[in-house]
Scaffold this active site. Structure first.
Site, PDB file in Angstrom:
ATOM      1  N   THR A   1      -6.750  -0.955   7.192  1.00 56.66           N
ATOM      2  CA  THR A   1      -8.105  -1.425   7.463  1.00 56.66           C
ATOM      3  C   THR A   1      -8.310  -1.602   8.965  1.00 56.66           C
ATOM      4  O   THR A   1      -7.534  -2.289   9.629  1.00 56.66           O
ATOM      5  CB  THR A   1      -8.366  -2.770   6.755  1.00 56.66           C
ATOM      6  OG1 THR A   1      -8.165  -2.591   5.358  1.00 56.66           O
ATOM      7  CG2 THR A   1      -9.787  -3.239   7.006  1.00 56.66           C
TER       8      THR A   1
ATOM      9  N   ARG B   1       0.915 -13.322   2.343  1.00 53.60           N
ATOM     10  CA  ARG B   1       0.185 -13.030   3.572  1.00 53.60           C
ATOM     11  C   ARG B   1      -1.123 -13.816   3.644  1.00 53.60           C
ATOM     12  O   ARG B   1      -1.932 -13.771   2.741  1.00 53.60           O
ATOM     13  CB  ARG B   1      -0.108 -11.529   3.669  1.00 53.60           C
ATOM     14  CG  ARG B   1       1.105 -10.671   3.947  1.00 53.60           C
ATOM     15  CD  ARG B   1       0.755  -9.203   3.921  1.00 53.60           C
ATOM     16  NE  ARG B   1       0.345  -8.758   2.589  1.00 53.60           N
ATOM     17  CZ  ARG B   1      -0.107  -7.530   2.330  1.00 53.60           C
ATOM     18  NH1 ARG B   1      -0.232  -6.653   3.307  1.00 53.60           N
ATOM     19  NH2 ARG B   1      -0.440  -7.202   1.092  1.00 53.60           N
TER      20      ARG B   1
ATOM     21  N   VAL C   1       0.830  -1.201   0.000  1.00 46.46           N
ATOM     22  CA  VAL C   1       0.000   0.000   0.000  1.00 46.46           C
ATOM     23  C   VAL C   1       0.869   1.259   0.000  1.00 46.46           C
ATOM     24  O   VAL C   1       0.707   2.156  -0.823  1.00 46.46           O
ATOM     25  CB  VAL C   1      -0.951   0.023   1.214  1.00 46.46           C
ATOM     26  CG1 VAL C   1      -1.747   1.332   1.258  1.00 46.46           C
ATOM     27  CG2 VAL C   1      -1.899  -1.165   1.167  1.00 46.46           C
TER      28      VAL C   1
ATOM     29  N   CYS D   1      -6.743  -8.836   2.940  1.00 47.03           N
ATOM     30  CA  CYS D   1      -8.013  -8.113   3.113  1.00 47.03           C
ATOM     31  C   CYS D   1      -9.216  -9.019   3.306  1.00 47.03           C
ATOM     32  O   CYS D   1      -9.818  -9.050   4.376  1.00 47.03           O
ATOM     33  CB  CYS D   1      -8.261  -7.193   1.915  1.00 47.03           C
ATOM     34  SG  CYS D   1      -7.273  -5.676   1.946  1.00 47.03           S
TER      35      CYS D   1
ATOM     36  N   ASP E   1      10.123   3.416   6.694  1.00 48.44           N
ATOM     37  CA  ASP E   1       9.878   2.020   7.033  1.00 48.44           C
ATOM     38  C   ASP E   1      10.937   1.583   8.043  1.00 48.44           C
ATOM     39  O   ASP E   1      12.110   1.959   7.927  1.00 48.44           O
ATOM     40  CB  ASP E   1       9.953   1.131   5.788  1.00 48.44           C
ATOM     41  CG  ASP E   1       9.244  -0.198   5.974  1.00 48.44           C
ATOM     42  OD1 ASP E   1       8.178  -0.398   5.351  1.00 48.44           O
ATOM     43  OD2 ASP E   1       9.738  -1.040   6.748  1.00 48.44           O
TER      44      ASP E   1
ATOM     45  N   ARG F   1      14.561  -3.276   3.578  1.00 51.61           N
ATOM     46  CA  ARG F   1      13.574  -2.812   2.605  1.00 51.61           C
ATOM     47  C   ARG F   1      13.984  -1.444   2.046  1.00 51.61           C
ATOM     48  O   ARG F   1      13.937  -1.219   0.834  1.00 51.61           O
ATOM     49  CB  ARG F   1      12.204  -2.714   3.286  1.00 51.61           C
ATOM     50  CG  ARG F   1      11.093  -2.067   2.457  1.00 51.61           C
ATOM     51  CD  ARG F   1      10.636  -2.958   1.350  1.00 51.61           C
ATOM     52  NE  ARG F   1       9.406  -2.459   0.727  1.00 51.61           N
ATOM     53  CZ  ARG F   1       9.009  -2.761  -0.487  1.00 51.61           C
ATOM     54  NH1 ARG F   1       9.738  -3.565  -1.232  1.00 51.61           N
ATOM     55  NH2 ARG F   1       7.887  -2.287  -0.981  1.00 51.61           N
TER      56      ARG F   1
END
Length: 438
Positions: A125, A336, A22, A265, A40, A45
């Site tokens: 979320t 995930r 995202v 999600c 981050d 990363r």
């Protein structure tokens, strides 16, 4: 509160917290207009991104190299930004309870470093009420600032579909909401300057939070219905795919299919809503029933694989099964909450030798997350008593056909388990397979 003019002129910066599926695309998109700081905590990363490599595959090397995003693991850089957007994961734990540690930890960090006039926006979320009821108090406590006087908050739910190159971030209508009309308008202008699909202003933050969580709950329930129909029709000896094709000839039939429901999600968001519902004294029934069905499908596929092995006259214990695909959907590296793992674990309970191949998944991540070693050379481990086609990766579709499946299978009545219903049933049987699909 910061004004858009200062952001456009580069006097103030936007900070995106969390550079995953995202956060990174959002950073790149916002960077077309604004100065962006991408933060981050994962230094590896950051190092990869600075070299122009995105392991998620969402952003091309060229896009990364052409961006002017300030990539950093330095917490202090947050203090230089006035718009702070939090895009960290919101998973569930082993008991399917919301794991709020990532979002709360990110909120604590932001609270420590944000200054007066900041607006903190959540894209993760959550259940309705979390931003204002859980996150705001943390921001106040860590910063010593007063909500709506010294800082504001907003919510703009992410709608990223990993691997989708058609429905990209700028082409998906963006919901925005703030803790005041002024905050909502700022977010509408901020996102509206880069999102061509348009902006929808929700009347308040709770409405926006609820809208996000039901988007995936609705899809989860529709797939659960298809999965339950598959369970019923299988017992009746009816091919579910044939039933759906027949029913689909009606103009208003909703075209959903049975399958594994994993990912960040659809398999997670409903638990956030049911958790909140239970906390206010309501016991959800339909949503949890759908979740129960979808969470069972991995075990169900494994059980039917065992039944097929027995039907084919093979010894279950010690048999060899190949699973093609581990990621939660095709052509991406995202592992995930993948439900393919449920199939793997259940088959291992029967003391079956299970191998998994996936050209898209990162081997180190799979080992770290699931303690599963992916194989590279499929032929080296053959012959297989059963092959399970779990994920429709393009590489598999290009390189595998009945001839190759047959070549790596045991010559005695090979079993082919087609979770996605990719192949013609009659042709598979004609090719000599004991064929089963959802």
């Amino acid at each position: 509160m910061v004004i858009l003019k200062d952001l456009v002129e580069g006097k103030e910066k936007v900070c995106v917290i969390g550079l995953g599926y995202v956060g990174l695309p959002l950073s790149v998109l916002l960077n077309r207009v604004y100065k962006v700081c991408g933060f981050d905590i994962n230094e590896n990363r950051i190092s990869e991104l600075k070299k122009g490599y995105d392991r998620t595959g969402e952003i091309s090397d060229e896009e990364l190299k052409n961006s002017t995003i300030e990539l950093t693991p330095d917490f202090k850089k947050i203090s230089e930004c006035k718009v702070i957007i939090i895009t960290v994961p919101t998973p569930v734990d082993e008991h399917n309870m919301p794991d709020l540690k990532p979002v709360k930890t990110a909120t604590q960090t932001v609270g420590k470093y944000m200054g007066k006039g900041s607006i903190v926006v959540y894209e993760s979320t959550v259940y309705p009420g979390l931003t204002e009821e859980e996150c705001v108090p943390i921001l106040e406590m860590e910063s010593g600032l007063k909500w709506k006087k010294d800082f504001n908050v907003g919510y703009s739910p992410e709608r990223v579909n990993p691997g989708d190159k058609e429905h990209t971030l700028d082409k998906i209508k963006k919901i925005v909401s703030g803790d005041s009309p002024k905050a909502t308008e700022l977010l509408a202008q901020l996102y509206g300057s880069v999102v061509t699909a348009g902006i929808y202003k929700a009347p308040d933050i709770k409405t926006a939070e609820a809208a996000k969580v039901i988007e995936n709950t609705q899809r989860d329930l529709n797939i659960a219905l298809m999965n339950e129909l598959s369970l019923i029709f299988n017992k009746m000896g009816i091919d579910t795919k044939e039933v759906l094709q027949a029913a689909g000839t009606k103009w208003n039939f909703l075209r959903f299919e049975p399958g594994l429901v994993g990912g960040h999600c659809i398999g997670v968001d409903p638990y956030y809503l049911t958790f909140k519902a239970q906390s206010i004294g309501y016991q959800p029934e339909v949503i949890l029933a759908g979740r129960g069905i979808n969470d069972y499908i991995g075990k169900y596929v494994a059980e039917n694989t065992v039944k097929c092995l027995i039907k084919a006259g093979k010894a279950v214990k010690g048999s060899k099964v190949l699973i093609l695909g581990l990621t939660f959907k095709e052509n991406i590296s995202d592992i995930r909450n993948t439900k393919v793992v449920d199939i793997f674990k259940e088959l291992r309970e029967y003391e079956i030798d299970v191998k998994i191949a996936d050209p898209c998944a990162n081997k180190e991540e799979v080992m770290h997350e699931y303690s599963i070693e992916l194989i590279d050379d499929i032929e080296r481990h053959n012959p297989y008593d059963a092959i399970i086609i779990a994920v429709k990766h393009k590489k598999f579709m290009d390189e595998f056909d009945f001839k190759r499946y047959k070549k790596i299978s045991d010559s005695k009545c090979p079993v082919l388990i087609d979770i996605k219903g990719l192949y013609n049933k009659e042709e598979a049987i004609k090719a000599g397979f004991l064929y089963w699909r959802l």
